[in-house]
Scaffold this active site. Sequence first.
Site, short mmCIF file in Angstrom:
data_model
loop_
_atom_site.label_atom_id
_atom_site.label_comp_id
_atom_site.label_asym_id
_atom_site.label_seq_id
_atom_site.Cartn_x
_atom_site.Cartn_y
_atom_site.Cartn_z
N ASP A 8 0.86 -1.15 0.23
CA ASP A 8 -0.07 0.05 -0.11
C ASP A 8 0.98 1.43 0.01
O ASP A 8 1.63 1.64 0.94
CB ASP A 8 -0.81 -0.07 1.27
CG ASP A 8 -1.79 1.06 1.60
OD1 ASP A 8 -1.58 2.21 0.55
OD2 ASP A 8 -2.00 1.41 2.51
N LYS A 70 3.01 11.14 -3.48
CA LYS A 70 1.94 10.58 -4.39
C LYS A 70 0.88 11.48 -5.11
O LYS A 70 0.55 11.06 -5.99
CB LYS A 70 0.88 9.73 -3.15
CG LYS A 70 -0.20 8.79 -3.97
CD LYS A 70 -0.67 7.95 -2.76
CE LYS A 70 -1.81 6.84 -3.29
NZ LYS A 70 -2.11 5.85 -2.47
N GLU A 147 -7.38 0.66 -4.27
CA GLU A 147 -7.27 0.42 -2.72
C GLU A 147 -8.42 -0.15 -2.00
O GLU A 147 -8.63 -0.98 -1.47
CB GLU A 147 -6.75 1.97 -2.29
CG GLU A 147 -5.43 2.05 -2.54
CD GLU A 147 -5.12 3.63 -2.20
OE1 GLU A 147 -5.81 4.36 -1.77
OE2 GLU A 147 -3.92 3.97 -2.47
N ASP A 169 -12.85 5.73 2.88
CA ASP A 169 -11.31 5.95 3.32
C ASP A 169 -11.05 7.20 3.56
O ASP A 169 -10.93 8.09 2.85
CB ASP A 169 -10.51 5.69 1.94
CG ASP A 169 -9.22 5.48 2.15
OD1 ASP A 169 -8.52 6.15 3.28
OD2 ASP A 169 -8.29 4.96 1.50
#
Length: 569
Positions: A8, A70, A147, A169
Site C-alpha cells: 500500500d 503520491k 485500494e 477511506d
Amino acid sequence: MTKAIGIDLGTTYSVAAIIEDGRAKVVENAEGEKLTPSVFAVTTRGHRLVGSVAKRQGATNPERTVTSIKREMGTDHRVSVNGRSYSPQEISAFILRKIKKDVENYLGEAVEKAVITVPAYFNDGQRQATREAGIMAGLNVMRIINEPTAASLAYGLDRESIQTILVWDLGGGTFDVSILELGDGMFHVKAVSGNTSLGGDDWDGRLVGYFADKISDEEGLDIRLDPVSLERLREASEKAKRELSYKTSTRISLPFIKTGNGESRNLEAAIDRGTFEDITADLREKLLGPTKQALTDAKLTVQKIDRVVLVGGSTRMPSVRDLVEETFNKKPFTKINPDEVVGIGAAVQAGVLMGEIDDVVLVDVTPLSLGIESEGGLFAKIIPRNSTIPTSAGQIFTNAEDDQTVMDFHVLQGEREMSMDNISLGQFQLTDIPPLPRGKAQVEVTFQIDVNGIVKVSAEELYTEVKTGIRIDASHLLSDDQVEQVLREAEANAEEDIKRRDEAEINIRADSMIRAAELVMEEKEGKLSGPYKHRIERAILNLKEALSEDESEVIRERTGELKSVISEQ
Ligand code: AMP
C-alpha cells in the site's frame, strides 16, 4: 516458494504485507514499525533517508525533505533536492526500495514480485507512473490494484455472494468514497467520489482551535502567536483525538510553554468526547456529500449497499462509525486495522497470483488486547487489540522489591486499565532471579501468537538468562458477542478506570519516593544535619500516613513535599 509483496503505497504512510502459512501478515520495517512514512530526504552531507528517519528530521531540514509525493504521481512535476532534480516516480522508487529491502531482511531471501495499490480514481498516467516507480525499485509489478478493492479482498468479500460494496477511506488529508460491484469474482468500480482536502488533519485543527481559545480565556495567553508552541499544541491535539476514540474524556498537558515575556508556564486543558463531537459535527456532515454523489453516479440507493468497509486511520473515530450505521443502517466492517487493511488486501492479491493461497485466506486479528498485571494492579498491554496474527511483542519489567528472587506473572486479556477488571488467562512464576536492589532486575516478557491463535508468554531475566513461561490454548477465545460486551464495558467505565489508574500511579510514585528518601538517609548516615534529617523523617511519615488513608490528592501533595525536601540536599 518465492514470495510476492503486497504494497500500500500511501500518501503519508506505506504498508508492506506478505502471505505466511496461508495468512496475510504485515511486515515490520527495519525500525520495527508496521507503517513506513512515505517520506524521502537528503541530509546536508548528501545521505539519502527514507521513512521515519526522513520524517523525523523534516522539521529541521524542510527544503531537503519530500512528503506526499503520491499527489504528484503521473505529472511532470520535478522535485529539486540538494541541487538534484527528481521525478515523482524516482522519489516513490526510493520508498519502494526500502520496503523491498525490509521485507527481504525479514524473509532472509530476495523478493522481486509485488502488487501495488493505487486510489480508484487514479488515471492511466498515474497508474503507469506507479508501475514505473516499482520497476525502478527493482520490483516486478505483477498488478496494480485499487485500494478499495484491496480492502474488500482483505475481508474476503470476493468469496461472498454479496453484490455491492461501499468503501469509505478517511485518512489524514483526504476522503475517498468508492462503490464496487462484484461480478465473476472480480470487483468493478461503479463510482468514485471524495474530497481531497478533508481528513484527520481537520479534526486536529478543530481541537487546536478549541484548546487555544480555552487557554486564552483561562490564562490570557494566545498560544497561536508562537509557532513552536502552536506545533506542540497541534501534536498534543492529535494525540488527544486518538485517545478520544477509546476514552470518553482526555486532557492535554503542555509544560514550559513560552508566554512571550521570557517566562514559561505549564498549561493543561481537558475535553470530553461529547464536546469533541459537537465541534466537529460539520466535518462529519461533509462525508455525506461525496457519498450521495457516488451513489447517484452508480445509480444506486443506500438500501442497495450490501457491505460498508472502513479504511484509513480516521475511521477509528466512534462518531464516524456511528454515522455509517445511521446512514446505511448496517454496521461497517472494522475488524482489520484501518491503516493496514489495504496492504493486507494487496498481499492477498499477490498470494492468489503466486498460487500461495487458493480459496480461503484468513486474516486473523487479536480481538482484545493481551498483557500482564504490573505494579499497583495496573494492566500493562503488550499486544494491542486488532493486531494481525501471527505476531509477537515484548516489554521489559523489573523487580518491585529489593532482593526479589521470584516474580509472579498474571496474563490477561481485555481493555480495562486495572488488571482485576480484565479476563485472566493464566499465571506463572519466574524463580531464581538474582537478588538485586529494587528496579535493577531486567525481565523481558514476550508474547507470541502463532497462526493458530495459540499464545505463548515467556519471561526471561536478561542477566542470568533464566527463563520460563506458559502456553495458553485457544479455549479462551471469546465469541464475537462476548468481545462486543467487553468493549462496551471498557467504554462505559473508561472515565472511572482512568481515575483508578491515575490513583494507582500516584501510589506507585509515593512508594518510590519513600524508598528514595530512605536510601538517602541510609547512604548519608551521620552526614545530614539533625534538623534536616528530622524534616525528611517527618515528610516520610506524613506521606505514609496519607497512603494508609488512601487519599489520592493528599498523597500527591505529600509526595511533592517529600521530593522538595530531598532535593534540598
Ligand atoms: P492514514 O492516512 O490512513 O494513516 O490516516 C491517518 C489519520 O488517521 C491521521 O489524521 C491520524 O490522526 C488518524 N488516526 C489514527 N488513529 C486514530 C484514532 N485512533 N482515532 C482517530 N484518528 C486516528
